[in-house]
Design an enzyme around this catalytic site. Structure first.
Site, PDB file in Angstrom:
ATOM      1  CG  ASP A  15      24.171  41.775  35.868  1.00 48.06           C
ATOM      2  OD1 ASP A  15      23.101  42.238  36.311  1.00 48.06           O
ATOM      3  OD2 ASP A  15      25.260  41.914  36.450  1.00 48.06           O
ATOM      4  CB  ILE A  18      38.682  51.329  38.725  1.00 52.03           C
ATOM      5  CG1 ILE A  18      38.933  50.003  37.987  1.00 52.03           C
ATOM      6  CG2 ILE A  18      39.914  52.202  38.684  1.00 52.03           C
ATOM      7  CD1 ILE A  18      39.278  50.195  36.521  1.00 52.03           C
ATOM      8  N   GLY A  45      31.266  41.354  44.985  1.00 55.34           N
ATOM      9  CA  GLY A  45      31.355  40.386  46.061  1.00 55.34           C
ATOM     10  C   GLY A  45      32.396  39.309  45.841  1.00 55.34           C
ATOM     11  CB  SER A  47      36.338  39.701  41.087  1.00 54.43           C
ATOM     12  OG  SER A  47      35.235  40.305  40.433  1.00 54.43           O
TER      13      SER A  47
END
Length: 284
Positions: free
Chosen positions: A136, A15, A19, A21
């Protein structure tokens, strides 16, 4: 599809993929419930830093214990069918869609944008109080449904610098006396950096566009050089409360010390939303 992790978590399908995982939807065969599992890419199984990043994200996410942060059920290491041993994290499976999908259709009505931003500010306030910087906060890391908002992906999160602006202490990992290590690429992070990106996110929701050329902004913000960005454009959205416009500009102030604390941002946003729901009657 159909692979079982630890003979318990049966993978249904991917889903989300980055890069380093992949996130799968899965079924817990022992309890019969659906979950999400993040698994480190097998190609990075021998990379100590990549393995530590998975551990750090699991610990930080679990430590926050906020209703708008995915719940962590389990963290560990497991062998894949080819014998490779990789770290994994078991999360609650979220409903809704990434905010990026909503923004693809244009800007949001300001009350909805404020609701999403206020929830994000709540999460940041808890994180900052516990000595963590997200680093992030972007539209792709916000999941939105009709009833809920979730802030996801603490893969770049780090222990905050001890500064006068934060007053935060590094997080202590439960079960031992070690401080949670800083992320090697974001060790310079401060709570005010999250406040800045929250301002950018709110601007994007209110206008349907980035306040800066996306590639340039992403590069400068990631490098911690926000002072090199151009002044924040003036918001000209019809019907936008003046206090909301001013708050966005304050969050995006060039000087970190000029930005409000995340807790104050959350309070201001909820107050703005409540004033629309329950307007103060005028007195003649």
């Amino acid at each position: 599809m159909g692979t079982a992790i630890l003979r318990r978590y049966v993978l249904i399908g991917a889903i989300g993929q980055g890069g380093v995982s992949t996130v799968y939807s899965a079924v817990d065969a022992r309890r019969g419930r659906k979950l999400a599992i993040k698994v480190l890419a097998p190609s990075l199984a021998d990379d100590p830093q990549a393995r530590e990043n998975v551990r750090r994200e699991a610990l930080i996410t679990d430590r926050l214990r906020h209703p708008s942060v995915p719940r962590v059920f389990e963290y560990g290491e497991a062998p894949l069918p080819d014998g490779t041993v990789v770290p994994y994290v078991v999360f609650e499976l979220l409903a809704g869609v990434p905010l990026t999908e909503r923004l693809a259709g244009g800007r949001l009505d300001w009350p909805e944008a404020v609701r999403i931003a206020a929830t994000a500010a709540d999460v940041l306030a808890v994180a900052h109080r516990r000595g963590v910087v997200h680093r992030d906060l972007t539209a792709r890391n916000v999941m939105v449904s009709a009833a809920d908002v979730k802030i996801i992906d603490f893969g770049l999160a780090t222990a905050a610098l001890r500064t006068a602006e934060s007053g935060a202490h590094p997080i202590i990992v439960r079960g031992d006396n070690r401080k949670l290590p800083s992320h090697p690429k974001t060790a310079f992070a401060r709570p005010s950096d999250d406040v800045y990106t929250l301002g950018v996110l709110l601007y994007e929701m209110l206008t349907g566009r980035s306040p800066y050329p996306p590639a340039v902004a992403a590069m400068i913000v990631a490098a911690g050089r926000v002072a090199h960005l151009a002044p924040t454009p003036v918001l000209t959205v019809p019907g936008l409360p003046a206090e909301l416009r001013d708050l966005v500009r304050a969050c995006m102030a060039k000087r970190p010390e000029d930005r409000p604390r995340s807790a104050d941002v959350a309070l201001s946003l909820w107050k703005t939303l409540d004033s629309r729901r329950f307007p103060v009657p005028s007195v003649n």
